[in-house]
Design a protein around this motif. Structure first.
Motif, PDB file in Angstrom:
ATOM      1  N   THR A   4       0.845  -1.199   0.000  1.00 38.32           N
ATOM      2  CA  THR A   4       0.000   0.000   0.000  1.00 38.32           C
ATOM      3  C   THR A   4       0.879   1.247   0.000  1.00 38.32           C
ATOM      4  OG1 THR A   4      -1.664  -1.204   1.284  1.00 38.32           O
ATOM      5  CG2 THR A   4      -1.883   1.192   1.170  1.00 38.32           C
ATOM      6  N   LYS A   5       0.987   1.892  -1.136  1.00 37.36           N
ATOM      7  CA  LYS A   5       1.847   3.061  -1.248  1.00 37.36           C
ATOM      8  C   LYS A   5       1.400   4.187  -0.327  1.00 37.36           C
ATOM      9  CE  LYS A   5       3.842   6.273  -4.612  1.00 37.36           C
ATOM     10  NZ  LYS A   5       3.883   6.687  -6.037  1.00 37.36           N
ATOM     11  N   THR A  51       2.241  -6.799   5.184  1.00 40.59           N
ATOM     12  CA  THR A  51       2.460  -7.651   4.015  1.00 40.59           C
ATOM     13  C   THR A  51       1.938  -6.956   2.763  1.00 40.59           C
ATOM     14  OG1 THR A  51       0.315  -8.775   4.061  1.00 40.59           O
ATOM     15  CG2 THR A  51       2.037  -9.641   5.515  1.00 40.59           C
ATOM     16  N   ILE A  52       2.157  -7.605   1.622  1.00 41.31           N
ATOM     17  CA  ILE A  52       1.705  -7.052   0.351  1.00 41.31           C
ATOM     18  C   ILE A  52       0.188  -7.117   0.206  1.00 41.31           C
ATOM     19  CG2 ILE A  52       1.882  -9.239  -0.901  1.00 41.31           C
ATOM     20  CD1 ILE A  52       2.961  -7.658  -3.300  1.00 41.31           C
ATOM     21  N   TYR A  53      -0.473  -7.906   1.042  1.00 36.07           N
ATOM     22  CA  TYR A  53      -1.899  -8.146   0.864  1.00 36.07           C
ATOM     23  C   TYR A  53      -2.737  -7.027   1.483  1.00 36.07           C
ATOM     24  CZ  TYR A  53       0.125 -12.611  -0.245  1.00 36.07           C
ATOM     25  OH  TYR A  53       0.904 -13.585  -0.792  1.00 36.07           O
ATOM     26  N   ALA A  54      -3.884  -6.759   0.862  1.00 32.01           N
ATOM     27  CA  ALA A  54      -4.744  -5.656   1.289  1.00 32.01           C
ATOM     28  C   ALA A  54      -5.672  -6.120   2.407  1.00 32.01           C
ATOM     29  CB  ALA A  54      -5.547  -5.126   0.099  1.00 32.01           C
ATOM     30  N   LEU A  55      -5.105  -6.351   3.577  1.00 29.57           N
ATOM     31  CA  LEU A  55      -5.879  -6.830   4.719  1.00 29.57           C
ATOM     32  C   LEU A  55      -6.185  -5.697   5.691  1.00 29.57           C
ATOM     33  CD1 LEU A  55      -4.208 -10.286   5.404  1.00 29.57           C
ATOM     34  CD2 LEU A  55      -6.551  -9.857   4.655  1.00 29.57           C
ATOM     35  N   ASP A  56      -5.190  -5.311   6.500  1.00 26.31           N
ATOM     36  CA  ASP A  56      -5.405  -4.308   7.547  1.00 26.31           C
ATOM     37  C   ASP A  56      -4.440  -3.151   7.350  1.00 26.31           C
ATOM     38  OD1 ASP A  56      -7.253  -5.994   8.604  1.00 26.31           O
ATOM     39  OD2 ASP A  56      -5.944  -6.813  10.136  1.00 26.31           O
ATOM     40  N   HIS A  57      -4.848  -2.180   6.574  1.00 29.63           N
ATOM     41  CA  HIS A  57      -4.023  -0.987   6.444  1.00 29.63           C
ATOM     42  C   HIS A  57      -4.905   0.248   6.587  1.00 29.63           C
ATOM     43  CE1 HIS A  57      -4.737  -2.035   2.009  1.00 29.63           C
ATOM     44  NE2 HIS A  57      -5.389  -0.906   2.178  1.00 29.63           N
ATOM     45  N   TYR A  58      -4.329   1.277   7.234  1.00 29.79           N
ATOM     46  CA  TYR A  58      -5.121   2.414   7.689  1.00 29.79           C
ATOM     47  C   TYR A  58      -4.435   3.747   7.357  1.00 29.79           C
ATOM     48  CZ  TYR A  58      -6.826  -1.478  10.526  1.00 29.79           C
ATOM     49  OH  TYR A  58      -7.296  -2.694  10.951  1.00 29.79           O
ATOM     50  N   PRO A  59      -4.418   4.167   6.101  1.00 26.24           N
ATOM     51  CA  PRO A  59      -3.949   5.531   5.817  1.00 26.24           C
ATOM     52  C   PRO A  59      -4.788   6.540   6.602  1.00 26.24           C
ATOM     53  CG  PRO A  59      -4.201   4.260   3.796  1.00 26.24           C
ATOM     54  CD  PRO A  59      -4.825   3.448   4.890  1.00 26.24           C
ATOM     55  N   GLU A  60      -4.149   7.544   7.139  1.00 25.32           N
ATOM     56  CA  GLU A  60      -4.823   8.415   8.102  1.00 25.32           C
ATOM     57  C   GLU A  60      -4.359   9.853   7.945  1.00 25.32           C
ATOM     58  OE1 GLU A  60      -4.196   8.969  12.821  1.00 25.32           O
ATOM     59  OE2 GLU A  60      -4.777   6.949  12.197  1.00 25.32           O
ATOM     60  N   ARG A  61      -5.291  10.774   8.170  1.00 28.88           N
ATOM     61  CA  ARG A  61      -4.977  12.203   8.194  1.00 28.88           C
ATOM     62  C   ARG A  61      -5.598  12.826   9.442  1.00 28.88           C
ATOM     63  NH1 ARG A  61      -3.157  14.154   3.200  1.00 28.88           N
ATOM     64  NH2 ARG A  61      -3.341  12.640   1.495  1.00 28.88           N
ATOM     65  N   GLY A  62      -4.994  13.895   9.897  1.00 28.77           N
ATOM     66  CA  GLY A  62      -5.540  14.586  11.055  1.00 28.77           C
ATOM     67  C   GLY A  62      -5.081  16.025  11.095  1.00 28.77           C
ATOM     68  N   ASP A  63      -5.817  16.852  11.799  1.00 31.77           N
ATOM     69  CA  ASP A  63      -5.419  18.249  11.977  1.00 31.77           C
ATOM     70  C   ASP A  63      -6.032  18.776  13.263  1.00 31.77           C
ATOM     71  OD1 ASP A  63      -8.033  19.869  11.253  1.00 31.77           O
ATOM     72  OD2 ASP A  63      -7.807  18.366   9.669  1.00 31.77           O
ATOM     73  N   ALA A  64      -5.454  19.841  13.780  1.00 33.38           N
ATOM     74  CA  ALA A  64      -5.941  20.464  15.012  1.00 33.38           C
ATOM     75  C   ALA A  64      -5.589  21.936  14.995  1.00 33.38           C
ATOM     76  CB  ALA A  64      -5.335  19.791  16.241  1.00 33.38           C
ATOM     77  N   ASP A  65      -6.496  22.747  15.525  1.00 34.28           N
ATOM     78  CA  ASP A  65      -6.276  24.184  15.704  1.00 34.28           C
ATOM     79  C   ASP A  65      -6.534  24.511  17.167  1.00 34.28           C
ATOM     80  OD1 ASP A  65      -5.881  24.856  12.880  1.00 34.28           O
ATOM     81  OD2 ASP A  65      -7.995  24.355  12.676  1.00 34.28           O
ATOM     82  N   GLN A  66      -5.600  25.208  17.787  1.00 37.07           N
ATOM     83  CA  GLN A  66      -5.766  25.549  19.192  1.00 37.07           C
ATOM     84  C   GLN A  66      -5.502  27.034  19.416  1.00 37.07           C
ATOM     85  OE1 GLN A  66      -2.370  23.118  20.934  1.00 37.07           O
ATOM     86  NE2 GLN A  66      -1.812  25.139  21.758  1.00 37.07           N
ATOM     87  N   THR A  67      -6.236  27.585  20.375  1.00 30.10           N
ATOM     88  CA  THR A  67      -6.064  28.975  20.794  1.00 30.10           C
ATOM     89  C   THR A  67      -6.004  28.988  22.312  1.00 30.10           C
ATOM     90  OG1 THR A  67      -7.386  29.714  18.899  1.00 30.10           O
ATOM     91  CG2 THR A  67      -6.992  31.310  20.655  1.00 30.10           C
TER      92      THR A  67
END
Length: 734
Positions: free
Chosen positions: A318-319, A365-381
């Motif tokens: 998974t690239k 592994t090469i197989y498409a079983l358990d992969h989790y590409p993820e993004r996140g962001d946060a803004d704080q004041t």
């Protein structure tokens, strides 16, 4: 004693022998101190570091808190470039990195308290501050520590002055303030593993009232392995590249008023951190009974032979998970005004934003079983207003505080669980408000007592979607934190202190609530987390050549959530196991000048943690070694022409620990102890403004596990990313 314990004892023999020698040296020095006729007239070789741990300037020996401090100018010589390195040299501190495989995360654990996760519904147990501004997120928190003034590590709950999320302690990073001194400094570094680093620092006065400084740099290091099934991956496993900058401008029209505006930013990118997966191959294991998916064609159950043979390579196909990135920026305004000889105010207002991209392929592994590409962001004041002052023998620090954070995490695009689609969407809005006061009173010239109280009010609103519709929840918490302390200066100048400190953390919603598939009511927050710490200590200079500090502590935690992760219907489920924990231990630090040129610094931490039994199982404090130690000898040789050569060795030991809150040997989450050694040989010519140094980090190339996690179907082994490195560092001031 079994063979495992024998092995542990053998591993500890050398470090403990050396520490015993150091302790003997210091204790013998205390006898000399009592025999000294006029120690006050001795010229001290040891720098008395001034800290602001109690939001007032004090010599470190006078602060009734277990605290370690590092001078910014000496960090590079000790091999400290980020918070992960700081965690190698402070007693009972361990800094790990995990956070969806990101290379820039820093997860501090102090005295058995910390957090390994990073999602927006979780909060760390150790707070990190930069110039008084709290950093809410742990991804991107592994700050580059070039050209800073100092680092302060406060151990134990700091709930009165630092508020929520400091039940384990607090880490202060203090940058260099602008002044009228003209200074230009360039540092260049190159070494093995493709290290390329450059840093520029400039400080100058523009007018009598206006000054500025700027720090900018670039830092790159190669990885440790290859993505063997993704030939077009942009980065190697563990590769890092970071660009950063900070600008501060100070306006000081007179000695009583100043205004400092600071802006900083960083842009980090690289490859997924090193990790490997141990598949459960028993007939009941989920992978064993399942089928491979993707290319090549399915051909039976997943096996350990499908994982990369070299644990520092990665066999993912998974690239999307091969590359990680983080960007952060912030701006703060700090105003100080001494409006009389006895009263002053300080205001700190800040705004910060951060975002990241990461994600693991859990099966590796090469197989498409358990992969989790993820993004996140946060803004704080955040905003803090202080009023501080003196009334004769009384002094006080008081203030009000406000903090708001809005953040989100997203999994779903290209995400898979057991070969099927996977979704995780988290949103949270958190607001914290507080008012605090701390009052001190000098009963005599040698005895000071102090007490403080803080009222906290927190509210969180969260929304979770795991593929069966959004679930919304909100909760609020309030808590009063307090501290009491007494500090007494002995006749020989040493300081004896005792303190009772409390800490507080608001409740937390589940991080990965896939429990919603079977229980729609499970998305609820935990209760307040509270901590009370009882501590006594002794610290100061025994003679002009010897300083030491020792602290004994006992801390009790209620409603402390341990994170437990397992595979469940729909995804990777993380729930909170709420426990009562008691931690007790001892911490030691000392600096000894054996001769004018030979200096020895030592540290030692021991902790014993008890956790109440839960459902017939006794959990353990995760990522908490029972024993931590460091030894740092250095020798400066001054030549006849005034040039000098300084040789330094830094040894760090962290005992074995569990990667998660389970001590079951069958879960295989026990992490071995580790010993790391850095070296630095620097040359400073006489009457010159440049320095050149040969350095080595982790010179014996110790490879170790950074964390471990057992989901029931497989074990994730998150490995270190600081393999051996040797190189040259050059610094020029002009």
């Amino acid at each position: 004693m079994n063979s495992k314990n024998n092995t542990a004892v053998q591993k500890l023999t050398t470090p403990l022998s050396l520490l015993t020698l150091a302790l003997s040296t210091v204790l013998s020095g205390s006898v000399l101190a009592q025999q000294a006729t006029d120690s006050a007239e001795e010229t001290s070789k040891i720098e008395k570091i001034t800290v602001t741990a109690t939001k007032r300037a004090q010599v470190i020996y006078e602060v009734p808190v277990a605290i370690s401090a590092f001078s910014g100018d000496a960090l590079a010589e000790q091999g400290i470039t980020d918070l992960t390195d700081v965690g190698k040299f402070v007693p009972n501190l361990n800094v790990t990195g995990f956070s969806a495989g990101h290379t820039s995360s820093a997860n501090p654990f102090i005295r058995g308290i910390g957090l390994q996760d990073h999602l927006i519904t979780t909060d760390p147990g150790v707070s990190v501050y930069v110039d008084g501004v709290y950093l809410g997120r742990q991804v991107g928190q592994n700050w580059n520590l070039n050209n800073i003034e100092r680092i302060e590590v406060l151990r134990g709950p700091q709930g009165t002055l630092y508020g929520r999320n400091s039940i384990g302690g607090a880490i202060n990073i203090i940058t260099k303030q602008p002044d009228q001194t003209t200074l230009r400094k360039v540092t260049l570094q190159g070494g093995s593993r493709g290290r390329v680093k450059g840093d520029v620092f400039v400080n100058a006065g523009l007018t009598d009232e206006l000054s500025f400084n700027v720090n900018a740099g670039y830092n790159k290091r190669d990885g440790l392995g290859k993505f063997i099934n993704v030939p077009d991956a942009k980065y190697d496993v563990g590769e890092t590249e970071d660009t950063y900058g900070r600008l501060s401008v100070k306006f000081a029209p007179n000695k009583d008023f100043s205004l400092v505006l600071t802006a900083d930013a960083n842009d980090g990118k690289g490859g997924l951190r090193p990790y490997t997966t141990l598949i459960d191959e028993v007939p009941t294991g989920a992978y064993y009974t399942g089928e491979r998916f993707g290319a090549p064609l399915p051909s039976g159950p997943l096996r350990n032979t499908d994982v990369a043979a070299n644990p520092y390579d990665n066999a993912t196909g998974t690239k999307e998970v091969t590359e990680v990135s983080n960007q952060a920026d912030g701006i703060s305004l700090t105003a100080d005004w001494n409006f009389s000889d006895n009263f002053s105010t300080r205001a700190i207002i800040s705004r910060r934003s951060s975002e990241y991209k990461a994600g693991l392929d859990d099966d590796g592994t090469i197989y498409a079983l358990d992969h989790y590409p993820e993004r996140g962001d946060a803004d704080q004041t955040s905003a803090e207003l202080q009023l501080n002052g003196y009334f004769g023998d009384f002094d006080f620090v008081s203030g009000v505080y406000w903090f708001n954070e809005e953040g989100r995490n997203r999994q779903g695009e290209d995400s898979r669980f057991n070969g099927g689609a996977n979704l995780l969407q988290l949103d949270q809005d958190a607001t914290s408000r507080a008012v605090f006061v701390n009052v001190g009173y000098n009963l005599t010239d040698d005895l000071r007592i102090a007490g403080g109280v803080r009222y906290n009010k927190d509210k969180k609103s969260a929304v979770a979607n795991v593929g069966i519709g959004p679930f919304a929840a909100e909760d609020d918490w309030s808590q009063v934190s307090f501290d009491l302390s007494a500090n007494y200066r002995l006749e020989n100048g040493m300081n004896l202190y005792g303190s009772i400190q409390s800490g507080y953390q608001s409740g937390q919603f589940p991080a990965r609530p896939y429990c919603l598939f079977g229980n729609p009511e499970c998305f609820v927050a935990s209760d307040n987390i509270t901590a009370v710490n009882y501590e006594v200590g002794l610290k100061g200079q025994i003679t002009s050549d010897i300083s030491m500090s020792i602290a004994l502590f006992n801390t009790e935690y209620d409603d402390l959530p341990y994170q437990v992760s397992t595979t469940a219907a729909g995804g990777f489920n993380t729930t909170n196991l709420v426990v009562k924990q008691r931690s007790r231990g001892i911490e030691w630090e000392s600096t000894v000048y054996v001769t004018d040129g030979f200096k020895l610094h030592t540290s030692l931490g021991y902790i014993d943690v008890d956790v109440d039994e839960q459902d017939g199982v006794t959990p353990v404090a995760p990522l908490t070694p029972e024993l931590t130690a460091s030894i740092s000898p250095s020798y400066e040789y001054v030549m006849d022409n005034g040039s000098s050569i300084t040789t330094r060795i830094d040894y760090s030991y962290r005992g074995e620990m569990y990667g998660e809150p389970s001590s079951d040997p069958g879960r295989l989450t026990l992490i071995d102890s580790r010993e790391l050694v850095n070296m630095d040989i620097s040359y400073v010519p006489a009457d010159a403004d440049w320095t050149v140094a040969l350095y080595g980090q982790n010179i014996f190339d110790k490879r170790y596990d950074n964390a471990r996690l057992n989901t029931g179907d497989y074990i994730l082994r998150i490995m270190s990313n600081d393999a051996s490195e040797f190189g040259v560092r050059y610094s020029l001031k002009f």
